[in-house]
Design an enzyme around this catalytic site. Structure first.
Site, PDB file in Angstrom:
ATOM      1  N   GLU A 115       9.176  -4.415  10.946  1.00  0.00           N
ATOM      2  CA  GLU A 115       9.646  -3.131  10.412  1.00  0.00           C
ATOM      3  C   GLU A 115      10.146  -2.204  11.503  1.00  0.00           C
ATOM      4  OE1 GLU A 115       8.220   0.594   7.544  1.00  0.00           O
ATOM      5  OE2 GLU A 115       6.950  -1.188   7.743  1.00  0.00           O
ATOM      6  N   ASP A 163       0.830  -1.205   0.000  1.00  0.00           N
ATOM      7  CA  ASP A 163       0.000   0.000   0.000  1.00  0.00           C
ATOM      8  C   ASP A 163       0.866   1.258   0.000  1.00  0.00           C
ATOM      9  OD1 ASP A 163       0.917  -0.142   2.601  1.00  0.00           O
ATOM     10  OD2 ASP A 163      -1.058  -0.044   3.533  1.00  0.00           O
ATOM     11  N   SER A 164       2.176   1.079   0.087  1.00  0.00           N
ATOM     12  CA  SER A 164       3.113   2.185  -0.126  1.00  0.00           C
ATOM     13  C   SER A 164       2.943   2.794  -1.508  1.00  0.00           C
ATOM     14  CB  SER A 164       4.558   1.700   0.054  1.00  0.00           C
ATOM     15  OG  SER A 164       4.792   0.511  -0.688  1.00  0.00           O
TER      16      SER A 164
END
Length: 275
Positions: free
Chosen positions: A186, A49-50
């Site tokens: 992350e 979705d980046s």
């Protein structure tokens, strides 16, 4: 390449079986040409979705829609033959509960040919992950810095430092027990990522985590240097395409203004030359 023709791509179970073995390689992709370039080199390709920030100039991933993910998922699927396709579930498509998540995950997989979905969240998403996996939807989890939640995390900060480490370890344990076949970790301290990798039975995919993770993922535009003014600490630039591209465009503009382009070899004669 159609989903039915992609017979050589690994399955989620194959990725899970890579735990503790050869490092798993992944990059994000949003377009067919980029997917074609990375297909032979990646174990799985993530339609992240980046895309909202990278290609559409949006300020955050929370503005990305199902329609956007489907469109880019289809584009990437056309470029893959060997790599497995994973697609992000966008913000608002799964948080209400398992039933909503099932509907949207099924739509994403059906309309893109993705082999799996990825969703953000740790312990609080374990019930949803279990619900999806029990119904045939392979799930890749995502813990640590979860970009869809940066508003509540206080920005793009390192997660899991100090007392927060135990909670992040519990997140990893619970998503693994719920049935996730892998987990993205992350922006966490390397030592914590190493402990989680040792503790859970599924592969850990690091991004800003540790070389000791079972695999790595990066946003392809970051590692290719397409952004000239943005470089996260955890990104290694393997090229400087942004700078090179700007120089090429400047050279083109200069040639056009000097009437040096197009040259005779770039134009066509009135008649076809005789054989």
């Amino acid at each position: 390449m159609s989903a039915t023709a992609r017979k050589t791509a690994p399955l989620p179970s194959d990725i899970r079986a890579m735990k503790g073995g050869a490092p798993i390689v992944s990059l994000t992709a949003y377009t067919t040409p980029m997917a074609q370039i990375m297909d032979a080199h990646c174990d799985f390709v993530l339609v992240g979705d980046s895309v909202g920030m990278v290609l559409h100039g949006l300020p955050s991933t929370t503005l990305v829609t199902m329609d956007m993910m489907i469109m880019h998922g289809r584009a990437v699927a056309r470029g893959l033959d060997k790599a497995m396709l994973v697609i992000d579930m966008p913000f608002g498509s799964y948080e209400e509960g398992p039933a909503q998540a099932m509907r949207n995950a099924a739509q994403l997989m059906r309309e893109t040919g993705a082999a799996a979905v990825k969703l953000e969240g740790g312990a609080h998403m374990a019930e949803t992950i279990a619900f999806l996996t029990a119904r045939g939807v392979p799930v890749m989890a995502h813990i640590g810095l979860t970009p869809q939640s940066v508003g509540t995390l206080g920005g793009y900060k390192v997660q899991g430092r100090g007392a927060a480490a135990s909670a992040l370890s519990e997140d990893a344990r619970m998503v693994a027990e719920a049935g996730a076949f892998a987990v993205v970790i992350e922006k966490v301290p390397a030592s914590l990522a190493d402990r989680i990798t040792a503790d859970v039975a599924i592969p850990t995919i690091g991004i800003g985590a540790s070389p000791g993770c079972d695999g790595q993922v990066l946003v392809v535009d970051d590692m290719l240097g397409l952004f000239t003014a943005f470089k996260p600490k955890f990104v290694k630039r393997y090229a400087t395409l942004g700078t090179d591209g700007e120089a090429a465009i400047a050279a083109y503009a200069a040639d056009v203004r000097a009437r040096a382009f197009p040259a005779p070899e770039h134009t066509f004669a009135d008649e076809t030359p005789s054989a």
